[in-house]
Design an enzyme around this catalytic site. Sequence first.
Site, mmCIF file in Angstrom:
data_model
loop_
_atom_site.group_PDB
_atom_site.id
_atom_site.type_symbol
_atom_site.label_atom_id
_atom_site.label_comp_id
_atom_site.label_asym_id
_atom_site.label_seq_id
_atom_site.Cartn_x
_atom_site.Cartn_y
_atom_site.Cartn_z
ATOM 1 C CG ASP A 107 -2.002 -1.007 1.167
ATOM 2 O OD1 ASP A 107 -2.548 -1.219 0.064
ATOM 3 O OD2 ASP A 107 -2.324 -1.614 2.206
ATOM 4 C CG HIS A 181 -6.110 -11.242 -7.138
ATOM 5 N ND1 HIS A 181 -5.807 -12.253 -6.259
ATOM 6 C CD2 HIS A 181 -7.149 -11.695 -7.898
ATOM 7 C CE1 HIS A 181 -6.620 -13.267 -6.465
ATOM 8 N NE2 HIS A 181 -7.449 -12.965 -7.439
HETATM 9 C C1 LIG Z 1 -2.351 -3.169 -2.489
HETATM 10 S S1 LIG Z 1 -2.697 -4.633 -1.669
HETATM 11 C C2 LIG Z 1 -1.723 -5.858 -2.563
HETATM 12 C C3 LIG Z 1 -2.164 -7.262 -2.279
HETATM 13 C C4 LIG Z 1 -1.360 -8.347 -3.016
HETATM 14 N N1 LIG Z 1 0.032 -8.338 -2.615
HETATM 15 C C5 LIG Z 1 -1.464 -8.179 -4.508
HETATM 16 O O1 LIG Z 1 -0.476 -7.772 -5.119
HETATM 17 O O2 LIG Z 1 -2.546 -8.486 -5.046
HETATM 18 C C6 LIG Z 1 -1.747 -4.476 -0.170
HETATM 19 C C7 LIG Z 1 -2.122 -5.519 0.869
HETATM 20 O O3 LIG Z 1 -1.242 -5.400 1.981
HETATM 21 C C8 LIG Z 1 -2.005 -5.574 3.166
HETATM 22 N N2 LIG Z 1 -1.260 -4.936 4.259
HETATM 23 C C9 LIG Z 1 -1.053 -3.614 4.465
HETATM 24 N N3 LIG Z 1 -0.305 -3.413 5.580
HETATM 25 C C10 LIG Z 1 -0.036 -4.654 6.079
HETATM 26 C C11 LIG Z 1 0.667 -5.117 7.218
HETATM 27 N N4 LIG Z 1 1.239 -4.275 8.080
HETATM 28 N N5 LIG Z 1 0.738 -6.458 7.427
HETATM 29 C C12 LIG Z 1 0.139 -7.322 6.572
HETATM 30 N N6 LIG Z 1 -0.553 -6.933 5.481
HETATM 31 C C13 LIG Z 1 -0.633 -5.622 5.234
HETATM 32 C C14 LIG Z 1 -3.337 -4.919 2.845
HETATM 33 O O4 LIG Z 1 -4.371 -5.363 3.703
HETATM 34 C C15 LIG Z 1 -3.535 -5.356 1.390
HETATM 35 O O5 LIG Z 1 -4.220 -6.585 1.299
#
Ligand SMILES: C[S@@+](CC[C@H](N)C(=O)[O-])C[C@H]1O[C@@H](n2cnc3c(N)ncnc32)[C@H](O)[C@@H]1O
Length: 211
Positions: A107, A181
């Site tokens: 993110d 995704h």
């Molecule tokens: C933009 S999405 C990308 C998801 C996946 N990696 C993809 O490429 O489809 C970022 C993901 O990171 C997770 N996330 C953000 N901060 C996190 C943290 N501190 N620990 C674990 N997951 C986290 C969010 O909930 C989200 O599902």
Amino acid sequence: MMTDPTTPLVEAIDGQLDWDGLFETEAERELEVGSGKGLFLLNAGQRHPEVQFVGIELSRKYARRSAERLARNGLKNVRVVWGDARRLIALQVPDRAVRAVHVYFPDPWWKKRHRKRRIFDAGFVKQVARVLKDQGRLEIATDVESYFEEIRELLRSDACFEERPADDPLQPQHDLDYLTHFERKYRIEGRPIYRARYVRRSGPCSEEPQP
Ligand SMILES: C[S@@+](CC[C@H](N)C(=O)[O-])C[C@H]1O[C@@H](n2cnc3c(N)ncnc32)[C@H](O)[C@@H]1O
């Protein structure tokens, strides 16, 4: 920590994780940070049944759904941990425990006041160096060029990491044959994607990080 026996979901939102007890057998492990809807875990787990994959995902909804999908596909070598990757990696993952860490489309937290929520900072990089085995890989992809440059700068200034060429993107053979995704979505939209691979240098390379 709670484990649901019917799915590969491990609930560690309380910050406790039994790392050694995640699987009943021993094998090389790889860790994905922010595993989202779980496509990387599904495809990598199917392609490499000899490797154990652990995804950490902060969203309960995504962690649960991806774990259910892994269970439907019969994958025994993958776990999805519902928890905060920064906290869990710093406090619950032992030294030299994994051969790769994958961080795909972290993110970007655009608003300035939210920037501190970004997963990558100098402390996180030190923790990744601590949990990686010698010559272990850190794999990164993002669509955000400015964040990508910040990440590269952080890694350049950490003596533990050496940059190596990242793999070329897959030529998808079917609709779900993508890295993640988000990768699928952005490639279909034709957005540029920035990719990097770093290898952890062997032996001690910087001060031990403080949790
Ligand atoms: C933009 S999405 C990308 C998801 C996946 N990696 C993809 O490429 O489809 C970022 C993901 O990171 C997770 N996330 C953000 N901060 C996190 C943290 N501190 N620990 C674990 N997951 C986290 C969010 O909930 C989200 O599902």
